[in-house]
Design a protein around this motif. Structure first.
Motif, PDB file in Angstrom:
ATOM      1  N   SER A 151       0.702  -1.390  -0.235  1.00 26.45           N
ATOM      2  CA  SER A 151      -0.043   0.103  -0.001  1.00 26.45           C
ATOM      3  C   SER A 151       0.742   1.231   0.200  1.00 26.45           C
ATOM      4  O   SER A 151       0.310   2.328  -0.045  1.00 26.45           O
ATOM      5  CB  SER A 151      -0.978  -0.017   1.174  1.00 26.45           C
ATOM      6  N   MET A 152       2.099   1.093   0.174  1.00 25.86           N
ATOM      7  CA  MET A 152       3.105   2.223   0.229  1.00 25.86           C
ATOM      8  C   MET A 152       4.399   2.254  -0.670  1.00 25.86           C
ATOM      9  O   MET A 152       5.086   1.674  -0.008  1.00 25.86           O
ATOM     10  CB  MET A 152       3.538   2.636   1.568  1.00 25.86           C
ATOM     11  N   PRO A 153       4.078   2.122  -2.103  1.00 21.71           N
ATOM     12  CA  PRO A 153       5.047   1.881  -2.855  1.00 21.71           C
ATOM     13  C   PRO A 153       6.264   2.733  -2.656  1.00 21.71           C
ATOM     14  O   PRO A 153       6.386   3.807  -2.516  1.00 21.71           O
ATOM     15  CB  PRO A 153       4.585   2.224  -4.534  1.00 21.71           C
ATOM     16  N   GLY A 154       7.588   1.751  -2.738  1.00 21.12           N
ATOM     17  CA  GLY A 154       8.637   2.600  -2.247  1.00 21.12           C
ATOM     18  C   GLY A 154       9.344   2.574  -0.875  1.00 21.12           C
ATOM     19  O   GLY A 154      10.315   3.092  -0.419  1.00 21.12           O
ATOM     20  N   CYS A 155       8.201   2.115  -0.106  1.00 18.31           N
ATOM     21  CA  CYS A 155       8.431   1.808   1.317  1.00 18.31           C
ATOM     22  C   CYS A 155       8.804   0.236   1.677  1.00 18.31           C
ATOM     23  O   CYS A 155       8.185  -0.385   1.213  1.00 18.31           O
ATOM     24  CB  CYS A 155       7.389   2.376   2.282  1.00 18.31           C
ATOM     25  N   PHE A 156       9.483   0.264   2.884  1.00 21.04           N
ATOM     26  CA  PHE A 156       9.601  -1.415   3.062  1.00 21.04           C
ATOM     27  C   PHE A 156       9.459  -1.463   4.623  1.00 21.04           C
ATOM     28  O   PHE A 156       9.535  -0.567   5.428  1.00 21.04           O
ATOM     29  CB  PHE A 156      11.173  -1.510   2.843  1.00 21.04           C
TER      30      PHE A 156
END
Ligand code: PBG
Length: 329
Positions: free
Chosen positions: A49-54
């Motif tokens: 749900s948060m592209p670019g976050c891990f």
């Protein structure tokens, strides 16, 4: 005096002139980067749900923190995802809880960053609420005063692990006073408090709750987070937190609450933070991926707007990207 003697466009004719009279500029020093640390993953796992976050494992935080420090972003805010949840949120204040270990890893690595920890119980509670729940079904309530002790223990354990700033985000009354008292008693007098003072019950936390695995199992957070229609109440929340000893106060989310940021800036002298939350990130990411908006331009415009409204600090999932944009400019 007016037109034609005055021509507002005169000062817009060149980029140099425009830069000279720009009233608000973003600085890398304004930014705080969130980080999700999970006990449940063994390698970096993308958050859908948060592209670019891990979500990252505790033993990888030091490496990620180092990369963030290299961008020039001065601070991190850590969120933890524990392996085990229970009715008392025990892992939130366990000596070797996920955040406590992550903070120690960062401190031992010697990376120079301000380390902020989110102090809340929702990720650690089996029911996903931000405090101790009493009663069942429709009669269930979040017990404010019983929660304070747990928040104080959590904050002290984070500070003992080496956090510079603890950030209570649960909207419990008296949390700042309880935490300040406990920190002082533990001789952690220099640990600062950034309070999520005016935190609204918002749909814009949706993606975060997937990232932090913290949605409430029943009900919602409206009995402790603020109602979107209220700004005067936000001023009282902020005022009380300052009286209780908050070093930094916060308005959250940012975009639908720019007026609240602006009014807080006019009224209070303490440093003011704004949280550019997960849903605000998601909107732009999704439109950017579809080619409907220029993500980089949108991010710079939004963060400039939050700063212009009066925020000194901006917590944003774009912090590291923006540091790069500022450097390029
Ligand atoms: C924990 C907490 C939340 C966020 C920050 N701390 C979620 C919530 O209150 O449900 C939201 C951050 C975001 O959406 O980016 N209480």
């Amino acid at each position: 005096m007016g037109f034609p003697t005055v021509r507002m466009r005169r000062m817009r004719v060149s980029e140099r002139l425009r830069l000279m009279i720009r009233e608000t500029s973003l600085s890398v020093n304004d930014l705080v980067m969130p980080m999700f640390v999970s006990e449940k993953v063994s390698e970096r796992r993308p958050i859908e749900s948060m592209p670019g976050c891990f979500q990252i494992p505790a033993d990888a935080v030091a490496a990620d923190a180092k990369k963030i420090a290299e961008t020039g972003v001065p601070a991190l805010i850590l969120f933890g995802i524990p392996e085990k949840k229970d009715e008392k949120g025990s892992e939130a204040y366990s000596k070797d809880g996920v955040i406590q270990r992550a903070v120690k890893e960062i401190r031992e690595s010697g990376v120079e960053l301000v380390v902020i920890t989110d102090v809340c119980l929702c990720e650690y509670m089996s029911h996903g609420h931000c405090g101790v729940v009493r009663g069942e079904g429709p009669a269930a309530v979040v017990d404010n005063d019983a929660t304070l002790k747990l928040l104080a223990r959590t904050a002290v354990s984070h500070a003992e692990a080496g956090a510079d700033i603890v950030a209570p985000s649960g909207m419990m009354d008296g949390a700042v006073a309880a935490i300040r008292g406990a920190l002082d008693e533990a001789n952690l007098k220099m640990t600062a408090i950034m309070s999520y003072s005016a935190k609204y019950a918002s749909c814009f936390y949706g993606p975060f709750r997937e990232a932090a695995e913290s949605p409430p199992a029943f009900g919602d957070r409206r009995s402790y987070q603020m109602d979107a229609g209220n700004w005067r109440e936000a001023m009282r929340e902020i005022e009380m937190d300052i009286e209780e000893g908050a070093d930094i106060v916060m308005v959250k989310p940012a975009l639908a609450y720019l007026d609240v940021i602006c009014r807080a800036r006019e009224r209070f002298e303490v440093p003011l933070a704004a949280y550019n939350v997960s849903g605000e990130y998601g909107i732009i990411k999704a439109a950017g991926e579809k080619g409907w908006i220029d993500e980089k331009a949108a991010v710079l415009e939004i963060l400039t707007g939050i700063k212009r409204a009066g925020a000194d600090l901006i917590i944003s999932y774009w912090a590291a990207d923006v540091a790069g944009y500022i450097e390029e400019a």
